[in-house]
Design a protein around this motif. Sequence first.
Motif, PDB file in Angstrom:
ATOM      1  N   THR A 104      -5.921   3.084   2.304  1.00  0.00           N
ATOM      2  CA  THR A 104      -6.050   1.664   2.641  1.00  0.00           C
ATOM      3  C   THR A 104      -5.555   1.317   4.036  1.00  0.00           C
ATOM      4  O   THR A 104      -5.866   0.251   4.549  1.00  0.00           O
ATOM      5  CB  THR A 104      -5.288   0.800   1.613  1.00  0.00           C
ATOM      6  OG1 THR A 104      -3.887   1.098   1.681  1.00  0.00           O
ATOM      7  CG2 THR A 104      -5.786   1.068   0.204  1.00  0.00           C
ATOM      8  N   ALA A 105      -4.791   2.214   4.643  1.00  0.00           N
ATOM      9  CA  ALA A 105      -4.289   1.969   5.997  1.00  0.00           C
ATOM     10  C   ALA A 105      -4.660   3.118   6.919  1.00  0.00           C
ATOM     11  O   ALA A 105      -3.936   3.433   7.858  1.00  0.00           O
ATOM     12  CB  ALA A 105      -2.768   1.770   5.974  1.00  0.00           C
ATOM     13  N   GLY A 106      -5.811   3.737   6.644  1.00  0.00           N
ATOM     14  CA  GLY A 106      -6.254   4.857   7.464  1.00  0.00           C
ATOM     15  C   GLY A 106      -6.731   4.410   8.837  1.00  0.00           C
ATOM     16  O   GLY A 106      -7.133   3.254   9.030  1.00  0.00           O
ATOM     17  N   VAL A 176      -3.249  -4.470  -0.852  1.00  0.00           N
ATOM     18  CA  VAL A 176      -3.241  -5.873  -0.427  1.00  0.00           C
ATOM     19  C   VAL A 176      -2.498  -6.017   0.896  1.00  0.00           C
ATOM     20  O   VAL A 176      -2.944  -6.730   1.817  1.00  0.00           O
ATOM     21  CB  VAL A 176      -2.619  -6.763  -1.513  1.00  0.00           C
ATOM     22  CG1 VAL A 176      -2.381  -8.180  -0.994  1.00  0.00           C
ATOM     23  CG2 VAL A 176      -3.516  -6.798  -2.746  1.00  0.00           C
ATOM     24  N   GLN A 177      -1.362  -5.347   1.020  1.00  0.00           N
ATOM     25  CA  GLN A 177      -0.593  -5.414   2.259  1.00  0.00           C
ATOM     26  C   GLN A 177      -1.368  -4.803   3.429  1.00  0.00           C
ATOM     27  O   GLN A 177      -1.330  -5.318   4.550  1.00  0.00           O
ATOM     28  CB  GLN A 177       0.744  -4.697   2.080  1.00  0.00           C
ATOM     29  CG  GLN A 177       1.713  -5.401   1.155  1.00  0.00           C
ATOM     30  CD  GLN A 177       2.212  -6.709   1.740  1.00  0.00           C
ATOM     31  OE1 GLN A 177       2.479  -6.808   2.932  1.00  0.00           O
ATOM     32  NE2 GLN A 177       2.345  -7.722   0.904  1.00  0.00           N
ATOM     33  N   ALA A 178      -2.073  -3.706   3.161  1.00  0.00           N
ATOM     34  CA  ALA A 178      -2.879  -3.080   4.204  1.00  0.00           C
ATOM     35  C   ALA A 178      -3.988  -4.016   4.663  1.00  0.00           C
ATOM     36  O   ALA A 178      -4.258  -4.145   5.862  1.00  0.00           O
ATOM     37  CB  ALA A 178      -3.466  -1.763   3.704  1.00  0.00           C
ATOM     38  N   ALA A 179      -4.637  -4.674   3.707  1.00  0.00           N
ATOM     39  CA  ALA A 179      -5.710  -5.613   4.041  1.00  0.00           C
ATOM     40  C   ALA A 179      -5.172  -6.781   4.865  1.00  0.00           C
ATOM     41  O   ALA A 179      -5.901  -7.374   5.671  1.00  0.00           O
ATOM     42  CB  ALA A 179      -6.386  -6.122   2.779  1.00  0.00           C
ATOM     43  N   ALA A 180      -3.895  -7.125   4.666  1.00  0.00           N
ATOM     44  CA  ALA A 180      -3.272  -8.213   5.421  1.00  0.00           C
ATOM     45  C   ALA A 180      -2.786  -7.766   6.795  1.00  0.00           C
ATOM     46  O   ALA A 180      -2.247  -8.568   7.554  1.00  0.00           O
ATOM     47  CB  ALA A 180      -2.108  -8.800   4.626  1.00  0.00           C
ATOM     48  N   GLY A 181      -2.958  -6.467   7.099  1.00  0.00           N
ATOM     49  CA  GLY A 181      -2.637  -5.990   8.434  1.00  0.00           C
ATOM     50  C   GLY A 181      -1.334  -5.225   8.568  1.00  0.00           C
ATOM     51  O   GLY A 181      -0.955  -4.848   9.676  1.00  0.00           O
ATOM     52  N   GLY A 183       1.051  -2.202   8.850  1.00  0.00           N
ATOM     53  CA  GLY A 183       0.732  -0.898   9.423  1.00  0.00           C
ATOM     54  C   GLY A 183       1.011   0.267   8.494  1.00  0.00           C
ATOM     55  O   GLY A 183       1.776   0.167   7.536  1.00  0.00           O
ATOM     56  N   ARG A 184       0.390   1.394   8.816  1.00  0.00           N
ATOM     57  CA  ARG A 184       0.507   2.583   7.975  1.00  0.00           C
ATOM     58  C   ARG A 184       1.932   3.104   7.914  1.00  0.00           C
ATOM     59  O   ARG A 184       2.412   3.486   6.831  1.00  0.00           O
ATOM     60  CB  ARG A 184      -0.437   3.666   8.504  1.00  0.00           C
ATOM     61  CG  ARG A 184      -0.423   4.937   7.673  1.00  0.00           C
ATOM     62  CD  ARG A 184      -1.507   5.900   8.079  1.00  0.00           C
ATOM     63  NE  ARG A 184      -1.502   6.158   9.512  1.00  0.00           N
ATOM     64  CZ  ARG A 184      -2.289   7.064  10.101  1.00  0.00           C
ATOM     65  NH1 ARG A 184      -3.140   7.755   9.364  1.00  0.00           N
ATOM     66  NH2 ARG A 184      -2.229   7.266  11.398  1.00  0.00           N
ATOM     67  N   GLN A 189       6.852   3.835   4.491  1.00  0.00           N
ATOM     68  CA  GLN A 189       8.248   3.580   4.137  1.00  0.00           C
ATOM     69  C   GLN A 189       8.340   2.869   2.790  1.00  0.00           C
ATOM     70  O   GLN A 189       9.206   3.185   1.966  1.00  0.00           O
ATOM     71  CB  GLN A 189       8.912   2.745   5.229  1.00  0.00           C
ATOM     72  CG  GLN A 189       9.061   3.466   6.554  1.00  0.00           C
ATOM     73  CD  GLN A 189       9.669   2.576   7.628  1.00  0.00           C
ATOM     74  OE1 GLN A 189       9.725   1.352   7.489  1.00  0.00           O
ATOM     75  NE2 GLN A 189      10.130   3.179   8.707  1.00  0.00           N
ATOM     76  N   VAL A 190       7.449   1.916   2.576  1.00  0.00           N
ATOM     77  CA  VAL A 190       7.414   1.215   1.293  1.00  0.00           C
ATOM     78  C   VAL A 190       7.114   2.207   0.163  1.00  0.00           C
ATOM     79  O   VAL A 190       7.755   2.179  -0.899  1.00  0.00           O
ATOM     80  CB  VAL A 190       6.358   0.095   1.320  1.00  0.00           C
ATOM     81  CG1 VAL A 190       6.143  -0.494  -0.076  1.00  0.00           C
ATOM     82  CG2 VAL A 190       6.773  -1.014   2.297  1.00  0.00           C
TER      83      VAL A 190
END
Length: 200
Positions: A104-106, A176-181, A183-184, A189-190
């Motif tokens: 999702t954050a590729g 959802v967080q990735a879609a909101a911008g 970062g990877r 870390q999350v």
Amino acid sequence: MAESTEDRMPGGRPRSFDADAALDRALEVFWRQGYEGTSLTDLTTAMGINKPSLYAAFGNKEELFGKVLARYLDGPGAYTAAALDAPTGREVVERLIHGAVALTAGEDTPEGCLCVKSVHAGGPDSHAVRQDAVAVRKAGEAALRRRLEQADDLPSHYEPAALAALVHTISDGIAVQAAAGRGRDELRQVADLALRALLD
């Protein structure tokens, strides 16, 4: 080499485009913009075909999305099924959560998850699409529950069904967080924090 029937339009006319490449382009558009945010014009422009060709080869927008969703699950989203083959329950969970970040954050893919975006589609015209996405999510969670039931290395206080639901909740939250911008690196870390809380 003779053309396969898959390379022909209804009526036997040969296609003038690569159906697999067209599906890949449709996948990127749906993934980036969501089902409701994607118009037929968006699709035909990206796929390099006109509307009659789209309908003849793939059906209407909803039918096309069904084919795209299957392609997504067999392609970018295939890490979820592959993770179930990990030798331990801990590794299954780790691969799923880290895989959610990678997908999702590729760097080379749209932000977020196609399935998660589709679950949240809200208009009346997207009801069937939303139900398909929900069914995919439920099937994935059930498969994870069955795999965790076989694991003997996870904390004993976790019920497999609850842990499967929690892993999917974390993965969806990452999407959802990735879609909101977000970062990877931050999402990694999350993910690491979530895994320590779950498995240590």
